[in-house]
Motif scaffolding. Sequence first.
Motif, PDB file in Angstrom:
ATOM      1  N   THR A 119       0.794  -1.116   0.119  1.00  0.00           N
ATOM      2  CA  THR A 119      -0.042   0.108  -0.011  1.00  0.00           C
ATOM      3  C   THR A 119       0.824   1.242   0.103  1.00  0.00           C
ATOM      4  O   THR A 119       1.521   1.372   0.950  1.00  0.00           O
ATOM      5  CB  THR A 119      -0.790   0.076   1.258  1.00  0.00           C
ATOM      6  N   VAL A 160       0.094   2.536  -9.210  1.00  0.00           N
ATOM      7  CA  VAL A 160      -0.646   1.798  -9.878  1.00  0.00           C
ATOM      8  C   VAL A 160      -0.162   0.716 -10.718  1.00  0.00           C
ATOM      9  O   VAL A 160      -0.465  -0.247 -10.955  1.00  0.00           O
ATOM     10  CB  VAL A 160      -2.173   2.605 -10.244  1.00  0.00           C
ATOM     11  N   ARG A 206      -1.325  -0.767  -4.379  1.00  0.00           N
ATOM     12  CA  ARG A 206      -2.443  -0.127  -3.757  1.00  0.00           C
ATOM     13  C   ARG A 206      -2.474   1.045  -3.329  1.00  0.00           C
ATOM     14  O   ARG A 206      -1.254   1.265  -2.442  1.00  0.00           O
ATOM     15  CB  ARG A 206      -3.363  -1.223  -2.597  1.00  0.00           C
ATOM     16  N   GLU A 217      -7.518   5.463  -3.863  1.00  0.00           N
ATOM     17  CA  GLU A 217      -8.575   5.417  -2.844  1.00  0.00           C
ATOM     18  C   GLU A 217      -8.338   6.879  -1.910  1.00  0.00           C
ATOM     19  O   GLU A 217      -7.139   6.886  -1.408  1.00  0.00           O
ATOM     20  CB  GLU A 217      -8.591   4.315  -1.886  1.00  0.00           C
TER      21      GLU A 217
END
Length: 530
Positions: A144, A162, A167, A186
């Motif tokens: 992440t 990406v 993530r 996100e």
Amino acid sequence: MPKVLVSDALSERAVEIFRERGIDVDFQPDLGKDKDKLAEVIGQYDGLAIRSATKVTDKIIAAAANLRVIGRAGIGVDNVDIPKATARGIVVMNTPFGNSTTTAEHAIAMMLSLARQIPQANASTHAGKWEKSRFMGIELTGKTLGVIGCGNIGSIVATRGVGLKMRVIAFDPYLSPERAQQLGVEKVDLDTLLARADIITLHTPLTDKTRNILSREALAKTRKGVRIVNCARGGLIDEEALKDAIDAGHVAGAALDVFAVEPAKEHPLFGNENVICTPHLGASTEEAQETVALQVAEQMADYLLTGAVTNAVNMPSISAEEAPRLKPWVRLAEMLGSFAGQVTESAIKEVEILFEGVASEMNVKAMTSAALAGLLRPQVGDVNMVSAPIMAKERGIVLSEVKRDKMGVFDGYIRLTIQTEKQRRSVAGTVFSDGKPRFIQIKGINLDAEPAAHMLYTTNADKPGYIGALGTTLGEAGVNIAAFALGRDKEGGDAIALLTVDDVVSDAVLEKVRDLPHVLQAKRVEFDVE
């Protein structure tokens, strides 16, 4: 001919651009390091082109009597005293997009180096060691990536993340859900990012809100084993707290291209085997340096020659294409503001600016800045298009802008309405085909008057004999009337007069006018029409 000083090491091609555009340029790439010498000569120049070595302090700005624009080849303008420049009406430009890709790529390179300990392994191998088991890295796939700041550079880093099958989560108050979806990231709040990210990369400017955004408290909220990359600005991380977190094993490592104090010759993190450091290389590629130098030269030349404003940090942008068409409307807006400011005595609480027709299709921010400058100048004196919006905000003036399609007989017009503690006042104007501004309405009363250097404005009851009495009073005082515009709201109601006169109306004459029957207000109004 405008004159520009280049006080840092910019590309010679940038110097050529200035000369090709007809601008006199002095190329002195080492002058920026000598503050005293720079202060001594800066008064000769209309423009100053810099990189990071030149520090444009309040002392430099105070000495810059003729300076109109400062161009920073690069994104960071923390080496320029922007409030002082703004107060002096100096436009400060940067080139925010010229090194975005380069800086983003450096951040990705630092992240990869941190994940695989490449600099440490390189040094070990060069030393004749073969410590294969010592340099155990991590994969980025599936990890992440937390991006703090998802603007020009941060968004590029996010998309690269990406592409690496990471993530990606992002914290940025200005990131819209639509933009986040477009980037494939996100959007989260800061605490969520700190708790979830395996790698945190910073891409935000240094402001009062972002200083030490990775504070000791914030670092304590991160997950154990987090890795941190900073290729944005020194000061975003509490460096002592970062050292303690690394020493304690909570933070696995850090890759830093920027430091709170630069050049960083000594630092508590230097020598730490879990820290990778580079000397502010984010924009250091041949492509980026050439690009930002050419961009800043073009931007400064456009401004000095045409009035176009691009990538200014303290003024609305005005494109080279719109500048000639916009110029008379900006002039009109300033005159409307000036009229309102000169005839208003009480404190201004609210300002509403209506742009109708063709005026609404243009750069209203530039016209608003001009209107505010004209409005505030009678009260505060030293104000300009650059500083006016800030000064209005500091004084608590509530500003609103309204745009609407053509509704009246004019192709376009501007109406400025102010609310004071005592009254509400409005003045409207348009630009005729000759490019000259006209006042078309005052206090809701129609008239047609061209602003002039010396004018007299009166409000009065609509009674017979007033015009004759006013003319006689001025004639007896030796004041020659060049133009006389009249209007009234209804027969026997409120009336206004706006006269153009050859010379300044003296205080003595003004008092005589105020003493005339039916006069409610008499004001001397002056405009800079050159």
